[in-house]
Design a protein around this motif. Structure first.
Motif, PDB file in Angstrom:
ATOM      1  N   LEU A   1      -7.075   1.023  -4.195  1.00 32.62           N
ATOM      2  CA  LEU A   1      -6.169   1.629  -3.218  1.00 32.62           C
ATOM      3  C   LEU A   1      -5.742   0.611  -2.164  1.00 32.62           C
ATOM      4  CD1 LEU A   1      -4.740   3.964  -1.771  1.00 32.62           C
ATOM      5  CD2 LEU A   1      -6.941   4.571  -0.738  1.00 32.62           C
ATOM      6  N   VAL A   2      -6.695  -0.175  -1.656  1.00 39.21           N
ATOM      7  CA  VAL A   2      -6.366  -1.192  -0.652  1.00 39.21           C
ATOM      8  C   VAL A   2      -5.385  -2.209  -1.225  1.00 39.21           C
ATOM      9  CG1 VAL A   2      -7.292  -3.092   0.742  1.00 39.21           C
ATOM     10  CG2 VAL A   2      -8.532  -0.928   0.619  1.00 39.21           C
ATOM     11  N   TYR A   3      -5.658  -2.677  -2.451  1.00 40.28           N
ATOM     12  CA  TYR A   3      -4.759  -3.640  -3.081  1.00 40.28           C
ATOM     13  C   TYR A   3      -3.369  -3.044  -3.289  1.00 40.28           C
ATOM     14  CZ  TYR A   3      -8.355  -7.117  -4.220  1.00 40.28           C
ATOM     15  OH  TYR A   3      -9.311  -8.089  -4.156  1.00 40.28           O
ATOM     16  N   GLN A   4      -3.299  -1.782  -3.720  1.00 41.18           N
ATOM     17  CA  GLN A   4      -2.002  -1.134  -3.948  1.00 41.18           C
ATOM     18  C   GLN A   4      -1.199  -1.065  -2.654  1.00 41.18           C
ATOM     19  OE1 GLN A   4      -0.822  -0.342  -6.914  1.00 41.18           O
ATOM     20  NE2 GLN A   4      -2.708  -0.689  -8.062  1.00 41.18           N
ATOM     21  N   LEU A   5      -1.833  -0.661  -1.564  1.00 42.57           N
ATOM     22  CA  LEU A   5      -1.130  -0.534  -0.277  1.00 42.57           C
ATOM     23  C   LEU A   5      -0.699  -1.898   0.252  1.00 42.57           C
ATOM     24  CD1 LEU A   5      -3.301   2.232   1.443  1.00 42.57           C
ATOM     25  CD2 LEU A   5      -1.065   2.491   0.342  1.00 42.57           C
ATOM     26  N   LEU A   6      -1.563  -2.911   0.092  1.00 42.38           N
ATOM     27  CA  LEU A   6      -1.183  -4.257   0.521  1.00 42.38           C
ATOM     28  C   LEU A   6       0.009  -4.761  -0.285  1.00 42.38           C
ATOM     29  CD1 LEU A   6      -4.663  -5.984   0.987  1.00 42.38           C
ATOM     30  CD2 LEU A   6      -3.040  -5.366   2.776  1.00 42.38           C
ATOM     31  N   ASN A   7       0.000  -4.528  -1.577  1.00 40.15           N
ATOM     32  CA  ASN A   7       1.100  -4.968  -2.428  1.00 40.15           C
ATOM     33  C   ASN A   7       2.413  -4.304  -2.021  1.00 40.15           C
ATOM     34  OD1 ASN A   7       2.072  -6.314  -5.013  1.00 40.15           O
ATOM     35  ND2 ASN A   7       2.554  -4.179  -5.464  1.00 40.15           N
ATOM     36  N   ILE A   8       2.364  -3.002  -1.740  1.00 40.22           N
ATOM     37  CA  ILE A   8       3.565  -2.282  -1.311  1.00 40.22           C
ATOM     38  C   ILE A   8       4.059  -2.811   0.025  1.00 40.22           C
ATOM     39  CG2 ILE A   8       4.419  -0.030  -0.519  1.00 40.22           C
ATOM     40  CD1 ILE A   8       2.546   1.227  -2.652  1.00 40.22           C
ATOM     41  N   GLY A   9       3.137  -3.015   0.963  1.00 37.55           N
ATOM     42  CA  GLY A   9       3.524  -3.487   2.293  1.00 37.55           C
ATOM     43  C   GLY A   9       4.166  -4.863   2.262  1.00 37.55           C
ATOM     44  N   PHE A  10       3.527  -5.810   1.578  1.00 40.75           N
ATOM     45  CA  PHE A  10       4.069  -7.164   1.536  1.00 40.75           C
ATOM     46  C   PHE A  10       5.360  -7.233   0.722  1.00 40.75           C
ATOM     47  CE2 PHE A  10      -0.341  -8.487   2.713  1.00 40.75           C
ATOM     48  CZ  PHE A  10       0.015  -9.142   3.882  1.00 40.75           C
ATOM     49  N   ALA A  11       5.516  -6.363  -0.266  1.00 38.72           N
ATOM     50  CA  ALA A  11       6.749  -6.357  -1.061  1.00 38.72           C
ATOM     51  C   ALA A  11       7.949  -5.919  -0.234  1.00 38.72           C
ATOM     52  CB  ALA A  11       6.586  -5.439  -2.267  1.00 38.72           C
TER      53      ALA A  11
END
Length: 264
Positions: A71-81
């Motif tokens: 979940l943390v990785y998914q949210l970080l990926n969305i944010g930085f994208a």
């Protein structure tokens, strides 16, 4: 005349060179980079021993076997994208004008934008699904797995956020920003629409020839609509709806239904 110590205003050629460099930088940090990788990917797929129809790609892969870390990785990926979206809006507002108003990303016409978004989603969605099925049947499209996330409580919200992120990135950068900057560079309207559409098709090439064609058509419709209306919000709504249906629908479909539809 300029006052002592004040640099003279740049000439038109200098402004054009700077804008051209800016466009390449923004695309190089976002969808242009994806387009280059897709070109390499489709070359690798077409020259592989495995036929294109037997290959697959996953749009929302899991990033960890541990659910909360995933979940943390998914949210970080969305944010930085989304940072290229922020950059594009920042650059478009350099003259003091609101970038969200300039490209119509504001909430000034919520009901009209929502209705238009649903209409565009219907216009693109059904033919797009048909083109995918046709592409799979004739072997020019890889099997697209819309999600490989587990059945966690956060799976559907993350897929919705991923759909919104994709919509904002593609519609703001490939349509709103690119159209405005190419217009500033005095490109002809037809050339702007075609450039936007080809960019959209190219960064989807990793999915095969069918999705390239389908996304070029979608790009022509969206870029022409923006050229006429100068509002990107309906495009963001339409794109979000299309991806939500694809991502969430895929995640919720039972395995036997996916098998019947020819997807896994």
């Amino acid at each position: 005349m300029t006052s002592p110590g004040t640099a003279p205003a740049p000439g038109v050629p200098a402004v054009r060179r700077r804008l051209t460099a800016e466009v390449w930088i923004v695309l190089g940090l976002s969808l242009g980079q994806s387009a280059v990788y897709s070109l390499v990917s489709i070359a690798a797929r077409l020259t592989a021993a495995t036929p294109l129809a037997s290959q697959s790609t996953t749009l929302n892969p899991s990033r960890s076997a541990r659910p909360y870390l995933d979940l943390v990785y998914q949210l970080l990926n969305i944010g930085f994208a989304l940072m290229p979206v922020v950059l594009a809006l920042f650059l478009l507002s350099a003259n003091g004008r609101s970038a969200v108003r300039r490209i119509g990303l504001d909430l000034g016409r919520p009901w009209r934008d929502l209705a238009t978004g649903f209409g565009l989603a219907a216009l693109i969605g059904l033919p797009g699904l048909g083109l995918y099925i046709l592409g799979r049947a004739i072997g020019i499209t890889v099997e697209v797995q819309a999600s490989a996330l587990g059945a966690a409580w956060w799976t559907v919200p993350v897929l919705i956020l991923s759909a919104l992120q994709n919509a904002l990135l593609e519609e703001v950068v490939a349509v709103g920003y690119l159209s405005e900057r190419l217009r500033d560079l005095r490109w002809r309207p037809v050339a702007i629409v075609v450039a936007s559409a080809l960019l959209r098709g190219t960064y989807h090439l990793y999915q095969g020839i069918g999705p390239f064609v389908g996304n070029v058509v979608m790009g022509l419709v969206f870029a022409e609509w923006y050229r006429r209306r100068r509002r990107v919000m309906p495009l963001v709504i339409a794109h979000t709806l299309l991806d939500v249906v694809a991502f969430v629908g895929y995640a919720l479909l039972p395995p036997e239904v996916r098998e019947a539809l020819g997807i896994r």
